[in-house]
Motif scaffolding. Structure first.
Motif, short mmCIF file in Angstrom:
data_model
loop_
_atom_site.label_atom_id
_atom_site.label_comp_id
_atom_site.label_asym_id
_atom_site.label_seq_id
_atom_site.Cartn_x
_atom_site.Cartn_y
_atom_site.Cartn_z
N GLY A 32 0.83 -1.19 0.00
CA GLY A 32 0.00 0.00 0.00
C GLY A 32 0.86 1.24 0.00
N MET A 33 0.25 2.34 -0.38
CA MET A 33 0.94 3.63 -0.35
C MET A 33 0.03 4.67 0.26
SD MET A 33 3.17 3.75 -3.86
CE MET A 33 3.96 5.27 -3.35
N GLY A 34 0.65 5.65 0.84
CA GLY A 34 -0.13 6.69 1.50
C GLY A 34 0.46 8.06 1.31
N TRP A 35 -0.37 9.05 1.55
CA TRP A 35 0.05 10.45 1.58
C TRP A 35 -0.13 10.96 3.01
CZ3 TRP A 35 2.59 13.08 -2.05
CH2 TRP A 35 2.53 12.65 -3.38
N PHE A 36 0.83 11.75 3.42
CA PHE A 36 0.82 12.37 4.73
C PHE A 36 1.20 13.83 4.56
CE2 PHE A 36 0.62 8.51 7.30
CZ PHE A 36 0.95 7.55 6.35
N ARG A 37 0.96 14.61 5.59
CA ARG A 37 1.40 16.00 5.54
C ARG A 37 1.84 16.46 6.91
NH1 ARG A 37 -4.35 19.21 4.46
NH2 ARG A 37 -5.15 19.08 6.60
N GLN A 38 2.70 17.44 6.90
CA GLN A 38 3.18 18.00 8.16
C GLN A 38 3.32 19.50 8.00
OE1 GLN A 38 6.76 16.21 9.76
NE2 GLN A 38 6.25 16.91 11.82
N ALA A 39 2.56 20.22 8.79
CA ALA A 39 2.63 21.67 8.82
C ALA A 39 3.65 22.10 9.88
CB ALA A 39 1.25 22.24 9.13
N PRO A 40 4.20 23.30 9.75
CA PRO A 40 5.18 23.77 10.74
C PRO A 40 4.63 23.73 12.15
CG PRO A 40 5.15 25.21 8.84
CD PRO A 40 4.00 24.27 8.67
N GLY A 41 5.40 23.13 13.06
CA GLY A 41 4.99 23.06 14.44
C GLY A 41 3.94 22.03 14.76
N VAL A 101 7.85 -5.43 4.70
CA VAL A 101 8.99 -5.88 5.48
C VAL A 101 8.65 -5.90 6.96
CG1 VAL A 101 10.67 -5.08 3.80
CG2 VAL A 101 9.94 -3.53 5.61
N TYR A 102 7.43 -5.53 7.32
CA TYR A 102 6.92 -5.63 8.69
C TYR A 102 7.75 -4.82 9.66
CZ TYR A 102 4.64 -9.28 6.11
OH TYR A 102 3.95 -9.96 5.15
N SER A 103 8.19 -3.66 9.20
CA SER A 103 8.85 -2.70 10.07
C SER A 103 8.30 -1.33 9.71
CB SER A 103 10.36 -2.76 9.92
OG SER A 103 10.73 -2.32 8.62
N GLY A 104 8.69 -0.33 10.45
CA GLY A 104 8.19 1.00 10.16
C GLY A 104 7.03 1.38 11.05
N THR A 105 6.25 2.34 10.61
CA THR A 105 5.20 2.93 11.43
C THR A 105 3.82 2.62 10.88
OG1 THR A 105 6.71 4.75 11.95
CG2 THR A 105 4.37 5.08 12.45
N TYR A 106 2.96 2.17 11.76
CA TYR A 106 1.58 1.91 11.37
C TYR A 106 0.79 3.21 11.31
CZ TYR A 106 1.29 -3.20 11.69
OH TYR A 106 1.42 -4.53 11.48
N TYR A 107 0.12 3.39 10.21
CA TYR A 107 -0.92 4.41 10.10
C TYR A 107 -2.09 3.72 9.42
CZ TYR A 107 2.36 8.27 11.05
OH TYR A 107 3.26 9.13 11.62
N ARG A 109 -4.19 1.18 7.85
CA ARG A 109 -4.11 -0.16 7.27
C ARG A 109 -2.71 -0.64 7.01
NH1 ARG A 109 -7.67 -0.51 2.08
NH2 ARG A 109 -6.63 1.44 1.51
N PHE A 110 -1.75 0.26 6.89
CA PHE A 110 -0.43 -0.12 6.42
C PHE A 110 0.66 0.26 7.40
CE2 PHE A 110 -2.09 -1.56 2.55
CZ PHE A 110 -3.04 -0.65 2.11
N ARG A 111 1.79 -0.44 7.24
CA ARG A 111 2.96 -0.18 8.06
C ARG A 111 4.03 0.38 7.13
NH1 ARG A 111 5.40 -4.50 12.48
NH2 ARG A 111 6.61 -2.98 13.66
N TYR A 112 4.27 1.66 7.21
CA TYR A 112 5.09 2.36 6.24
C TYR A 112 6.57 2.31 6.60
CZ TYR A 112 0.62 4.12 4.67
OH TYR A 112 -0.67 4.21 4.21
N ASP A 113 7.36 1.78 5.67
CA ASP A 113 8.80 1.69 5.91
C ASP A 113 9.63 2.53 4.96
OD1 ASP A 113 9.79 -0.68 3.70
OD2 ASP A 113 7.68 -0.66 4.26
#
Length: 125
Positions: A32-41, A101-107, A109-113
């Motif tokens: 799977g693939m996902g989009w994320f965002r991060q605003a300042p602060g 690869v079953y590592s990384g961070t869950y968000y 449905r998926f575990r993003y590595d």
């Protein structure tokens, strides 16, 4: 797997942008693939995800109806169409992949590595 995000820029409120995330390398491993965002602060925020094979999608509640995630498997690319943009959508947008690869961070449905480098989206009022 490597990810290259593009398509960010400056847009007025109410406008649209389409982000792209091109995957290269062992793309057959992508679940799977996902989009994320991060605003300042602020903390990183989930935007949307897509199942690589079946194409099912999930969205953060605040994005439903305005953002659409899609994929082109032939081009190993995921898109994020963003409409009716608001100043509060201003952030660095990242794409990420779950390569089983079953590592990384869950968000959700998926575990993003694997993470892309991010692309800046700025919405002016």
């Amino acid at each position: 797997v490597q990810l290259q995000a593009s398509g960010g820029g400056l847009v007025q409120a109410g406008g649209s942008l389409r982000l792209s995330c091109a995957a290269s390398g062992r793309t057959s491993s992508i679940d799977g693939m996902g989009w994320f965002r991060q605003a300042p602060g602020k903390e990183r925020e989930f935007v949307a995800d897509i199942n690589w094979s079946g194409g099912s999608t999930e969205y953060a509640d605040s994005m439903k109806g305005r953002f659409t995630i899609s994929r082109d498997n032939a081009k190993n690319t995921v898109f994020l169409q963003m409409n009716s943009l608001k100043p509060e959508d201003t952030a660095v947008y990242y794409c990420a992949a779950d390569t089983r690869v079953y590592s990384g961070t869950y968000y959700g449905r998926f575990r993003y590595d694997i993470w892309g480098q991010g692309t800046q989206v700025t919405v002016s009022s």
